[in-house]
Design a protein around this motif. Sequence first.
Motif, short mmCIF file in Angstrom:
data_model
loop_
_atom_site.label_atom_id
_atom_site.label_comp_id
_atom_site.label_asym_id
_atom_site.label_seq_id
_atom_site.Cartn_x
_atom_site.Cartn_y
_atom_site.Cartn_z
N ASN A 177 0.85 -1.08 0.02
CA ASN A 177 -0.01 -0.07 -0.11
C ASN A 177 0.99 1.22 0.00
OD1 ASN A 177 -2.28 1.55 0.20
ND2 ASN A 177 -3.15 0.17 1.77
N GLU A 182 -3.99 1.73 8.60
CA GLU A 182 -5.32 1.06 8.17
C GLU A 182 -6.05 1.80 7.13
OE1 GLU A 182 -9.17 -1.22 10.22
OE2 GLU A 182 -7.28 -0.86 11.35
N THR A 183 -6.25 3.19 7.26
CA THR A 183 -6.86 3.98 6.43
C THR A 183 -6.41 4.21 5.32
OG1 THR A 183 -6.04 5.97 7.74
CG2 THR A 183 -8.14 4.95 8.50
N ARG A 189 -7.67 -1.62 -1.79
CA ARG A 189 -6.73 -1.63 -0.83
C ARG A 189 -7.47 -1.72 0.53
NH1 ARG A 189 -3.07 -2.42 -5.17
NH2 ARG A 189 -4.38 -0.73 -5.91
N LYS A 190 -8.55 -1.01 0.84
CA LYS A 190 -9.06 -0.88 2.00
C LYS A 190 -10.25 -2.31 2.04
CE LYS A 190 -9.13 4.35 2.23
NZ LYS A 190 -10.00 5.49 2.22
N GLU A 191 -10.65 -2.32 0.92
CA GLU A 191 -11.52 -3.55 0.90
C GLU A 191 -10.73 -4.95 1.11
OE1 GLU A 191 -14.79 -5.82 -1.60
OE2 GLU A 191 -14.01 -4.14 -2.51
N ASN A 207 -0.68 -3.37 6.25
CA ASN A 207 -0.05 -2.64 5.11
C ASN A 207 1.38 -2.49 5.44
OD1 ASN A 207 -2.45 -1.91 3.67
ND2 ASN A 207 -2.95 -0.15 5.18
#
Length: 335
Positions: A177, A182-183, A189-191, A207
């Motif tokens: 990432n 995490e955000t 990438r988030k899913e 990540n």
Amino acid sequence: MKKIAVDAMGGDHAPKAIVEGVNQALEAFSDIEIQLYGDENKIKPYLTATERVSIIHTDEKINSDDEPAKAVRRKKNASMVLAAKAVKEGQADAVLSAGNTGALLAAGIFVVGRIKGITRPGLLSTLPTTDGKGFDMLDLGANAESTAEHLHQYAVLGSFYAENVRGIARPRVGLLNNGTEETKGDPLRKETFALLSQEPSIHFIGNVEARDLMSGVADVVVTDGFTGNAVLKSIEGTAMGIMGQLKSAIEGGGWKAKIGYLFMKDSLRTMKKSLDYSDAGGAVLFGLNAPVVKAHGSSDAKAIFSTIRQVRLMLETQVVPKSVEKFSVVEETNE
């Protein structure tokens, strides 16, 4: 006996480098049998092994500039296609080629076939780290676009490979990432992060950033094929650039640089070895019913030997049957 079908005509230095690598592998491993597919008249001059090796003659081959899917459909007697068919028909346990990557992907998917439950097979390779341990990364270009579910499957497959083939207990799985938080990242990438966080069969560490890959931040790194291929070529290019700069600095630095090189020679050789892809073997098209492995197009005999060693280990550890079993359970759970 482990039976490996080898496309003898694929790659920049075929068939010489392919056959010489086969000679070395047959001498090193007594439990393998090699089937060489290609032009017998071109193969024989380089073949010194006399036992556990056979030549399946064909004049047809897939060229590097052939359109992959069309070539596999139209050139049914090409060395690569015949090698893949041997695996499908149970005459061989695995297939290896240094030829056209796209064609091998097509042959793997359409001839060898996907594991039930795998949506899209991914291309996995072991890349170098500064400590010499390396890390497994996928997808490296089998699919330009991926969904979160595809990346989730790659994480499970990559963890299986690292544990079974490379002997890493509880491999650390990271999601490539643009930040470690995490955000961070785009919707894909988030899913994917959410899916991997809930996957009990892997040790997901979150990540990871590209700058940390060669420092061994994770044992398995997951990404989409477009990004993975770009990262792979960046690492290869950087490694070659560094070694080239060092060589130029030593050659152009006068007598002081040359004396310094004599004191640092062993350290520089160790550094070169840690960046050498030819020791790691080839890229595995993971998610198929049998090992399908792509050696680098510029592979020499050493790289082919390393790739055969890798295929042998995959067969010995039964990583593909274990993957079939894993995804069969997943399939039954989802039904």
